[in-house]
Design a protein around this motif. Sequence first.
Motif, mmCIF file in Angstrom:
data_model
loop_
_atom_site.group_PDB
_atom_site.id
_atom_site.type_symbol
_atom_site.label_atom_id
_atom_site.label_comp_id
_atom_site.label_asym_id
_atom_site.label_seq_id
_atom_site.Cartn_x
_atom_site.Cartn_y
_atom_site.Cartn_z
ATOM 1 N N ALA A 1 8.597 14.809 -13.954
ATOM 2 C CA ALA A 1 7.961 13.812 -13.600
ATOM 3 C C ALA A 1 7.368 13.706 -12.312
ATOM 4 C CB ALA A 1 9.059 12.659 -13.561
ATOM 5 N N LEU A 2 7.891 14.788 -11.297
ATOM 6 C CA LEU A 2 7.502 14.982 -9.998
ATOM 7 C C LEU A 2 6.183 15.888 -9.644
ATOM 8 C CD1 LEU A 2 10.747 15.105 -8.001
ATOM 9 C CD2 LEU A 2 9.098 13.230 -7.885
ATOM 10 N N ARG A 3 6.096 16.509 -11.035
ATOM 11 C CA ARG A 3 4.875 17.508 -10.989
ATOM 12 C C ARG A 3 3.508 16.855 -11.254
ATOM 13 N NH1 ARG A 3 6.369 21.350 -15.031
ATOM 14 N NH2 ARG A 3 5.164 20.191 -16.764
ATOM 15 N N GLY B 1 0.861 -1.125 -0.077
ATOM 16 C CA GLY B 1 -0.082 0.118 0.027
ATOM 17 C C GLY B 1 0.880 1.287 -0.083
ATOM 18 N N ALA B 2 2.172 1.143 -0.439
ATOM 19 C CA ALA B 2 2.988 2.288 -0.376
ATOM 20 C C ALA B 2 2.322 3.509 -1.342
ATOM 21 C CB ALA B 2 4.177 1.720 -1.342
ATOM 22 N N SER B 3 2.550 4.576 -1.042
ATOM 23 C CA SER B 3 1.916 5.951 -1.633
ATOM 24 C C SER B 3 2.902 6.167 -2.515
ATOM 25 C CB SER B 3 2.268 7.085 -0.404
ATOM 26 O OG SER B 3 3.616 7.237 -0.348
ATOM 27 N N THR B 4 2.396 7.064 -3.573
ATOM 28 C CA THR B 4 3.318 7.413 -4.663
ATOM 29 C C THR B 4 4.631 7.875 -4.399
ATOM 30 O OG1 THR B 4 1.379 8.117 -6.026
ATOM 31 C CG2 THR B 4 3.605 9.091 -6.754
ATOM 32 N N ALA B 5 4.778 8.819 -3.217
ATOM 33 C CA ALA B 5 6.076 8.991 -2.794
ATOM 34 C C ALA B 5 6.976 8.075 -2.378
ATOM 35 C CB ALA B 5 5.973 10.133 -1.712
ATOM 36 N N GLN B 6 6.499 7.183 -1.727
ATOM 37 C CA GLN B 6 7.089 5.934 -1.113
ATOM 38 C C GLN B 6 7.495 5.055 -2.636
ATOM 39 O OE1 GLN B 6 4.361 4.434 1.551
ATOM 40 N NE2 GLN B 6 5.313 5.299 3.300
ATOM 41 N N GLN B 7 6.754 4.836 -3.477
ATOM 42 C CA GLN B 7 7.153 4.003 -4.515
ATOM 43 C C GLN B 7 8.272 4.642 -5.389
ATOM 44 O OE1 GLN B 7 3.872 2.368 -6.926
ATOM 45 N NE2 GLN B 7 2.400 3.590 -5.353
ATOM 46 N N ILE B 8 8.192 5.969 -5.263
ATOM 47 C CA ILE B 8 9.418 6.752 -6.036
ATOM 48 C C ILE B 8 10.781 6.505 -5.370
ATOM 49 C CG2 ILE B 8 10.362 8.952 -6.534
ATOM 50 C CD1 ILE B 8 7.619 10.121 -6.765
ATOM 51 N N GLY C 1 0.029 15.761 -12.771
ATOM 52 C CA GLY C 1 -0.681 15.894 -13.874
ATOM 53 C C GLY C 1 0.155 15.999 -15.248
ATOM 54 N N THR C 2 1.463 15.592 -14.980
ATOM 55 C CA THR C 2 2.238 15.607 -16.012
ATOM 56 C C THR C 2 1.768 14.671 -17.100
ATOM 57 O OG1 THR C 2 4.315 16.322 -15.116
ATOM 58 C CG2 THR C 2 4.307 15.118 -17.015
ATOM 59 N N ALA C 3 1.496 14.905 -18.354
ATOM 60 C CA ALA C 3 0.961 14.044 -19.369
ATOM 61 C C ALA C 3 2.069 12.912 -19.780
ATOM 62 C CB ALA C 3 0.493 14.675 -20.699
ATOM 63 N N PRO C 4 1.404 11.644 -19.771
ATOM 64 C CA PRO C 4 2.390 10.517 -19.857
ATOM 65 C C PRO C 4 3.125 10.600 -21.305
ATOM 66 C CG PRO C 4 0.527 9.601 -18.984
ATOM 67 C CD PRO C 4 0.125 11.079 -19.103
ATOM 68 N N SER C 5 2.401 11.232 -22.179
ATOM 69 C CA SER C 5 2.830 11.123 -23.662
ATOM 70 C C SER C 5 4.061 12.184 -23.583
ATOM 71 C CB SER C 5 1.679 11.661 -24.508
ATOM 72 O OG SER C 5 0.881 10.636 -24.492
ATOM 73 N N THR C 6 3.755 13.427 -22.956
ATOM 74 C CA THR C 6 4.700 14.410 -22.985
ATOM 75 C C THR C 6 6.228 13.700 -22.246
ATOM 76 O OG1 THR C 6 4.258 15.318 -21.027
ATOM 77 C CG2 THR C 6 3.431 16.380 -23.148
#
Length: 385
Positions: free
Chosen positions: A299-301, A70-77, A303-308
């Motif tokens: 990458a840390l922002r 159940g790691a958060s996004t920050a923990q996964q990073i 809403g960054t679009a995966p395509s960009t």
Amino acid sequence: MSSVESVEEFRAEFRGWLRAHLTGGFADLRGRGGPGREHEAFAGRLAWERHMAEHGWTCVGWPVEYGGRGASTAQQIAFHEEYALADAPARVNHIGEQLLGPTLIAHGTDEQKRRFLPPVRAVEELWCQGYSEPDAGSDLAGVRTRAALRDGRWTVDGQKTWTSLAHEAQWCFVLARTTPGSRRHAGLSYLLVPMDQPGVQVRPITQLTGTSEFNEVFFDGARTDAAHVVGAPGDGWAVAMATLGYERGVSTLGQQVGFRRELEALAALARANGALADPLIADRLTRAWTGLQAMRAAALRPGTAPSTAKLYWARWHRDLGELAMDVCGAASLTAAGVHGDPYEPDDWQRLFLFSRADTLYAGSDEIQRNIVAERILGLPKEVRA
């Protein structure tokens, strides 16, 4: 639970575990199996990843009820960054853990989750991705592989290509056309197909690096259970797009750690062999460094679009491969002959050769630009025949 740990506590825990366990026989796996070197020490890397599973360090981002932390996004990073900083070996279960698992958690039935998630978490079953075809690579909506429901089972016929690690996988998630006469995004289904059966043939594709991570896969009357369709039949496009979104998730932060190490090593080589005295080389190394900082910030922002993001890192890494050849100079034109093979490339040559594909796989630049133009900027859609 890790979900209530701070990011730094989680990072420290994983860093300490890596320091304690990436030792003995596993220590020899450091740095093995990177891009263009997927063949290296595969059995050892599989054993390492199963060791990680035994200690609860696979699928850390999955919910606890499915065996994750159940790691958060920050923990996964933090997880991916520490893994890369430890020079731990390239993962063998990425497709199952990072792509299929989250897709089933979001779109699968309870039965599918019970059947398929535990073996992924334990690294007992490996997966490959059956998307691209000879005439439907970048244009995924043009897939021609077809499947029909007969006597309670799906029968699959067609060809997939550029199928990473198909020669090692036990299962493949296949995008197939299940509605006769349908076109484009309509009428596609997302099927889970076993690889070990008479109707499946895997043929390796030799790459410029001399290795064969990619494969062609031929389905000739391959069978899978009726219940092995994710989402409703005919709704496969939405499920497939969800999988692609997971493919470009937080693990790219760990990828950037690898990029940084490559850049630092290349700068050290330029200092050692005198290439840094060339103002153009020095300028390109500086631009590569600033580009890497911009990549991480984006990458840390939220809403960054995966395509960009894909457009940015693919071109950056391809350019780094070209810069490596210029730093190496004339020596880059001669096969290194490492490991007794007179034609085997060295690490810099391998980086250059493999990075030529960065702007093609996981969504070509041309398709990513169309997505940005049409879906993000709202520009008129490309005219199609």
